[in-house]
Design a protein around this motif. Structure first.
Motif, PDB file in Angstrom:
ATOM      1  N   ASN A 157       2.351   6.635  -6.808  1.00 56.30           N
ATOM      2  CA  ASN A 157       1.258   7.325  -7.491  1.00 56.30           C
ATOM      3  C   ASN A 157       0.842   8.616  -6.802  1.00 56.30           C
ATOM      4  O   ASN A 157      -0.181   9.207  -7.158  1.00 56.30           O
ATOM      5  CB  ASN A 157       0.051   6.384  -7.599  1.00 56.30           C
ATOM      6  CG  ASN A 157       0.307   5.224  -8.536  1.00 56.30           C
ATOM      7  OD1 ASN A 157       0.435   5.398  -9.732  1.00 56.30           O
ATOM      8  ND2 ASN A 157       0.400   4.010  -7.978  1.00 56.30           N
ATOM      9  N   ILE A 193       0.836  -1.210   0.000  1.00 56.20           N
ATOM     10  CA  ILE A 193       0.000   0.000   0.000  1.00 56.20           C
ATOM     11  C   ILE A 193       0.863   1.250   0.000  1.00 56.20           C
ATOM     12  O   ILE A 193       0.653   2.175  -0.795  1.00 56.20           O
ATOM     13  CB  ILE A 193      -0.949  -0.007   1.210  1.00 56.20           C
ATOM     14  CG1 ILE A 193      -2.017  -1.089   1.044  1.00 56.20           C
ATOM     15  CG2 ILE A 193      -1.619   1.360   1.378  1.00 56.20           C
ATOM     16  CD1 ILE A 193      -2.877  -1.297   2.276  1.00 56.20           C
ATOM     17  N   ILE A 209      -2.944  -4.406  -5.883  1.00 54.24           N
ATOM     18  CA  ILE A 209      -2.705  -3.091  -5.276  1.00 54.24           C
ATOM     19  C   ILE A 209      -1.991  -2.170  -6.258  1.00 54.24           C
ATOM     20  O   ILE A 209      -2.309  -0.978  -6.355  1.00 54.24           O
ATOM     21  CB  ILE A 209      -1.910  -3.239  -3.964  1.00 54.24           C
ATOM     22  CG1 ILE A 209      -2.762  -3.980  -2.920  1.00 54.24           C
ATOM     23  CG2 ILE A 209      -1.492  -1.874  -3.426  1.00 54.24           C
ATOM     24  CD1 ILE A 209      -2.004  -4.360  -1.663  1.00 54.24           C
ATOM     25  N   LYS A 241      -5.458   6.702  -8.992  1.00 47.45           N
ATOM     26  CA  LYS A 241      -4.746   7.920  -9.396  1.00 47.45           C
ATOM     27  C   LYS A 241      -5.407   8.529 -10.630  1.00 47.45           C
ATOM     28  O   LYS A 241      -5.610   9.747 -10.705  1.00 47.45           O
ATOM     29  CB  LYS A 241      -3.281   7.593  -9.699  1.00 47.45           C
ATOM     30  CG  LYS A 241      -2.491   8.764 -10.279  1.00 47.45           C
ATOM     31  CD  LYS A 241      -1.123   8.318 -10.766  1.00 47.45           C
ATOM     32  CE  LYS A 241      -0.357   9.466 -11.426  1.00 47.45           C
ATOM     33  NZ  LYS A 241       0.948   9.023 -11.959  1.00 47.45           N
ATOM     34  N   VAL A 288      -6.131   5.030   0.304  1.00 45.46           N
ATOM     35  CA  VAL A 288      -6.061   3.760  -0.435  1.00 45.46           C
ATOM     36  C   VAL A 288      -6.497   2.611   0.469  1.00 45.46           C
ATOM     37  O   VAL A 288      -7.290   1.745   0.070  1.00 45.46           O
ATOM     38  CB  VAL A 288      -4.635   3.516  -0.965  1.00 45.46           C
ATOM     39  CG1 VAL A 288      -4.519   2.124  -1.580  1.00 45.46           C
ATOM     40  CG2 VAL A 288      -4.251   4.580  -1.987  1.00 45.46           C
ATOM     41  N   LEU A 338      -0.389   9.236  -3.830  1.00 43.83           N
ATOM     42  CA  LEU A 338      -1.691   9.138  -3.181  1.00 43.83           C
ATOM     43  C   LEU A 338      -1.520   8.984  -1.674  1.00 43.83           C
ATOM     44  O   LEU A 338      -0.509   8.470  -1.196  1.00 43.83           O
ATOM     45  CB  LEU A 338      -2.479   7.941  -3.722  1.00 43.83           C
ATOM     46  CG  LEU A 338      -3.031   8.041  -5.140  1.00 43.83           C
ATOM     47  CD1 LEU A 338      -3.649   6.703  -5.542  1.00 43.83           C
ATOM     48  CD2 LEU A 338      -4.057   9.153  -5.261  1.00 43.83           C
ATOM     49  N   THR A 352      -4.175   1.096  -7.260  1.00 41.27           N
ATOM     50  CA  THR A 352      -3.746   2.448  -6.890  1.00 41.27           C
ATOM     51  C   THR A 352      -3.525   3.308  -8.130  1.00 41.27           C
ATOM     52  O   THR A 352      -3.819   4.508  -8.124  1.00 41.27           O
ATOM     53  CB  THR A 352      -2.462   2.412  -6.047  1.00 41.27           C
ATOM     54  OG1 THR A 352      -1.481   1.580  -6.691  1.00 41.27           O
ATOM     55  CG2 THR A 352      -2.723   1.885  -4.664  1.00 41.27           C
ATOM     56  N   ASN A 357       3.109   1.703  -3.326  1.00 47.86           N
ATOM     57  CA  ASN A 357       2.320   2.082  -4.494  1.00 47.86           C
ATOM     58  C   ASN A 357       1.657   3.447  -4.323  1.00 47.86           C
ATOM     59  O   ASN A 357       1.486   4.181  -5.293  1.00 47.86           O
ATOM     60  CB  ASN A 357       1.259   1.014  -4.784  1.00 47.86           C
ATOM     61  CG  ASN A 357       1.842  -0.202  -5.482  1.00 47.86           C
ATOM     62  OD1 ASN A 357       2.130  -0.170  -6.670  1.00 47.86           O
ATOM     63  ND2 ASN A 357       2.036  -1.281  -4.731  1.00 47.86           N
ATOM     64  N   SER A 358       1.303   3.786  -3.091  1.00 52.58           N
ATOM     65  CA  SER A 358       0.760   5.124  -2.840  1.00 52.58           C
ATOM     66  C   SER A 358       1.831   6.173  -3.090  1.00 52.58           C
ATOM     67  O   SER A 358       1.571   7.228  -3.678  1.00 52.58           O
ATOM     68  CB  SER A 358       0.243   5.222  -1.400  1.00 52.58           C
ATOM     69  OG  SER A 358      -0.824   4.333  -1.187  1.00 52.58           O
ATOM     70  N   MET A 418      -8.812  -4.563  -4.411  1.00 58.74           N
ATOM     71  CA  MET A 418      -9.373  -3.275  -4.816  1.00 58.74           C
ATOM     72  C   MET A 418     -10.488  -3.440  -5.836  1.00 58.74           C
ATOM     73  O   MET A 418     -10.909  -2.477  -6.470  1.00 58.74           O
ATOM     74  CB  MET A 418      -8.260  -2.350  -5.317  1.00 58.74           C
ATOM     75  CG  MET A 418      -7.219  -2.054  -4.241  1.00 58.74           C
ATOM     76  SD  MET A 418      -5.992  -0.799  -4.666  1.00 58.74           S
ATOM     77  CE  MET A 418      -6.987   0.693  -4.570  1.00 58.74           C
ATOM     78  N   PRO A 438      -1.825   7.106   1.487  1.00 64.95           N
ATOM     79  CA  PRO A 438      -1.943   5.658   1.717  1.00 64.95           C
ATOM     80  C   PRO A 438      -3.145   5.286   2.576  1.00 64.95           C
ATOM     81  O   PRO A 438      -3.687   4.192   2.450  1.00 64.95           O
ATOM     82  CB  PRO A 438      -0.631   5.297   2.408  1.00 64.95           C
ATOM     83  CG  PRO A 438      -0.187   6.559   3.056  1.00 64.95           C
ATOM     84  CD  PRO A 438      -0.605   7.656   2.131  1.00 64.95           C
TER      85      PRO A 438
END
Length: 704
Positions: free
Chosen positions: A558, A551, A617, A625, A565, A560, A621, A554-555, A589, A562
């Motif tokens: 991108n 998480i 994930i 995004k 997410v 984002l 994510t 990848n957050s 997801m 977390p």
């Protein structure tokens, strides 16, 4: 309202521009950096003890007799047994029961395993027989019998006879069926002791031994299909099961969920006729009303109102809504008035009051809006609508220019309904650093993970010691055996079961167990639940943080938040990686295969699996995004689009405008999407208040 305790490892990760540090690494770093502070075996057990851990060996082999040394010796022995080093494990276990009496039965059991590994089978058998004799009529005896079964099958017979529900007895049954599948009695014991047993058992019983099955056998088979769920097979099984209210209701519901409308109606009517005094009968009438049109539906609701006054509030609400759709406003209004008069403190009454409050607010009549919403807090303060009413009273007071009264309502929402979506909205209006719809998606957050696991609320001292040492398999089996001996588990028992489910990564099951606690209406149950809700362990179990590495990385990639997410993932799948929706969405997801293929092509990922957490994930994510980019980082629209699609969201923007995001959410015409948006941001708020120290401290200050 609980207060966050100081049981955290230091700041674990700062996102998106920080170093990702995982729980196990953070704890290890914390241990190695401190000085002159005794290290506990519990800390060394996280996340799993290792033979080559110098701190574990040092503590286990120290000259000081202490509880921590005994725990370390036991952990070291467990680690050695996993490496099949029986002789070395025996050195740690021999005589340990004298200093560590709480764990005596498991020390003996493990001594037997160590002796077995060194081919001293006679000595292993003798010590296991000693365990069985010392701990008769307990789960410990079942543990010993399972081990003795490897030496003499007669002990397996005894385990199956005395402890058919114990997990290891099930293992014995399955092993015997592998050797000789043609044993219907063993299959029936498995189905009887565990209705959640594999579908293969039920399928085999039906295919090969259908004529030999009793109504009780069909009960167990049907329950397994219902809980899977496999409604098509449940229909067949419930048709042959015992004719009782529960089975008839589940048969009817299975038919309904299988789109067999007329057959479902027939069975619901059969249930009401055959068992009119059962608790399922009013549920059946309510289902019948939803399967019927207009006047026929009203007929079923009138029957429910006349015969089952305890269930009448929802029936009156349903009836009024049908009358409104038919254009009969006077009859609808009269029905609502009956609801308010007879059942003023019911949830349907609070929902109608909110409906009227919001309707007046949209007309600009804040005086009447406030009056209706205030009544909710007076008469329905524990209803699901109450947090919404409390928050909007703050907004409307602000619109009237009463800033002090507005602030009071916002603070009241946070203190009285701290876990709600509206507590987050209130925090936004109070100026807290929690992110708003237009910036929360990109917000950088500091997250701290608790160092200590949520602690069990029930169970024996022996079970709690196994839990403390993170011996999950042994702890889970022992607890299951202890609960089998209880006639009726209470709220604390069930919550402890939920904690154990999280240790198996069964987060959806844990979530469902906790949510079902609200349905228990005995005073003692409600008292226990209230006590649990004031403990942070309850909330950490309800809002776990698995897949942290994937998480966060990848957050970060991108850009984002977390926690947003994580919040969306919890709502989509409850962290179950292989879950599939009826429309075909897959994984953590809940990505549609076509969407995943499109996103995967952008990052040149030719091979992936949507049931693989890392792949899901990564793709999810990136898709989130894209939805943020499409809506210029408006997270409310991005989240709504994730559920309902961009076409619907565009239509709603044109229809309602974006002057007030709160009003937009309230007007979303898809009930599923409206609840989805509130749930995702409610999840976000809960992750923020649990895992962000700044927000936790701010809430504690507001509460005090």
């Amino acid at each position: 309202m609980f207060k966050i305790s100081g049981k955290f490892s230091k700041a674990l990760f700062l996102v998106p521009a920080g170093l990702i540090v995982l729980l196990g690494i953070a704890i290890a770093g914390h241990l190695s950096s401190r000085s002159n502070v005794p290290i506990t075996a519990e800390e060394l057990a996280a996340p799993a003890p290792k033979i080559d851990d110098p701190q574990l060996s040092q503590l286990a082999n120290s000259s000081t007799n202490s509880l921590e040394r005994s725990r370390a010796r036991y952990l070291l022995a467990m680690s050695l047994l996993k490496k099949y080093q029986g002789g070395q494990a025996l050195k740690q276990l021999n005589g340990l029961e004298q200093d560590y009496s709480t764990m005596q039965p498991y020390i003996w059991l493990k001594q037997g395993r160590a002796l077995q590994l060194t081919n001293e089978l006679k000595s292993a058998s003798e010590i296991w027989q000693k365990v069985a004799k010392t701990y008769k009529n307990s789960p410990i005896e079942a543990e010993a019998l399972y081990r003795l079964n490897a030496i003499d099958p007669k002990y397996g017979d005894q385990a199956i006879s005395q402890y058919p529900d114990y997990p290891l007895s099930g293992d014995i049954l399955r092993d015997r069926l592998k050797q000789n599948p043609n044993q219907p009695n063993l299959l029936r014991i498995l189905a009887d002791s565990n209705p959640n047993a594999s579908a293969q058992i039920a399928n085999t019983l039906i295919k090969q031994y259908s004529n030999q099955l009793t109504a009780k056998d069909w009960d167990n088979i049907a329950t397994g299909y219902w809980q899977q769920p496999d409604y098509q097979k449940a229909i067949l099984a419930y048709g042959k099961a015992t004719k009782n209210p529960t089975n008839l209701y589940r048969l009817s519901r299975s038919l309904q969920l299988s789109n067999k409308k007329e057959a479902a109606k027939s069975q619901y009517l059969n249930l009401v006729k055959t068992f009119p005094k059962s608790e399922e009968a009013p549920k059946a009438l309510l289902r019948l009303s939803k399967l019927s049109q207009n006047q026929e539906a009203i007929g079923y609701l009138d029957r429910l109102i006349a015969q089952y006054p305890q269930e009448s509030a929802q029936a009156l609400q349903e009836k009024a809504q049908i009358l409104e759709k038919l254009g009969n406003q006077k009859s609808a209004s009269d029905t609502y008035q009956t609801l308010l008069k007879k059942y003023p403190d019911s949830d349907p009454a609070s929902e109608y009051r909110w409906k009227m409050a919001f309707r007046f607010s949209q007309k600009g009549d804040l005086k009447n809006a406030i009056a209706w919403a205030t009544t909710i807090l007076d008469q329905n303060s524990t209803s699901p609508v109450a947090p919404k009413a409390s928050y909007w009273l703050g907004k409307w007071s602000k619109q009237q220019g009463s800033n002090q009264r507005s602030e009071q309502f916002f603070k009241q929402t946070i203190v009285k309904y701290p876990q709600s979506y509206y507590a987050w909205r209130s925090a936004v209006n109070l100026g807290a650093n929690v992110g708003d719809f237009n910036n929360v998606g990109l917000k950088k957050v500091t997250v701290e993970i608790p160092q200590q696991d949520p602690q069990p609320a029930s169970g024996s001292i022996l079970f709690k010691e196994l839990f403390k040492l993170r011996q999950w398999s042994d702890a889970q089996r022992l607890y299951q055996g202890e609960m089998a001996a209880k006639k009726s588990p209470d709220v604390n028992d069930l919550f402890t079961g939920a904690i154990l489910e999280t240790k198996k990564n069964h987060f959806m099951q844990a979530n469902n167990i906790i949510l079902d606690l609200k349905k228990r209406d005995f005073p003692q149950d409600q008292q226990q639940l209230q006590s649990l809700r004031e403990n942070s362990d309850y909330w950490y179990t309800l809002f776990p943080f698995p897949y942290q590495e994937e998480i966060v990385s990848n957050s970060q990639k991108n850009k984002l938040n977390p926690l947003l997410v994580t919040a969306l993932m919890r709502q989509e799948s409850a962290f179950q990686p292989d879950v599939k929706s009826p429309v075909g969405a897959v994984g953590l997801m809940q990505l549609m295969p076509a969407t995943a293929k499109m996103v995967a092509s952008q990052i040149k990922l030719p091979q992936y699996s949507l049931v693989n957490p890392k792949d899901n994930i990564a793709l999810g994510t990136l898709y989130l995004k894209h939805t943020h980019e499409h809506y210029k980082n408006d997270s409310m629209l991005a989240v709504a689009s994730y559920n309902a699609g961009p076409g619907n969201v565009s239509k709603w923007i044109k229809q309602y405008g974006l002057k007030d995001h709160d009003a937009f959410v309230e007007k979303i015409p898809f009930e599923e999407t409206q609840k989805y948006v509130e749930a995702v941001f409610g999840n976000y708020w809960n992750y923020l208040r649990l895992y962000n120290p700044e927000v936790a401290g701010w809430i504690n200050k507001i509460s005090s």
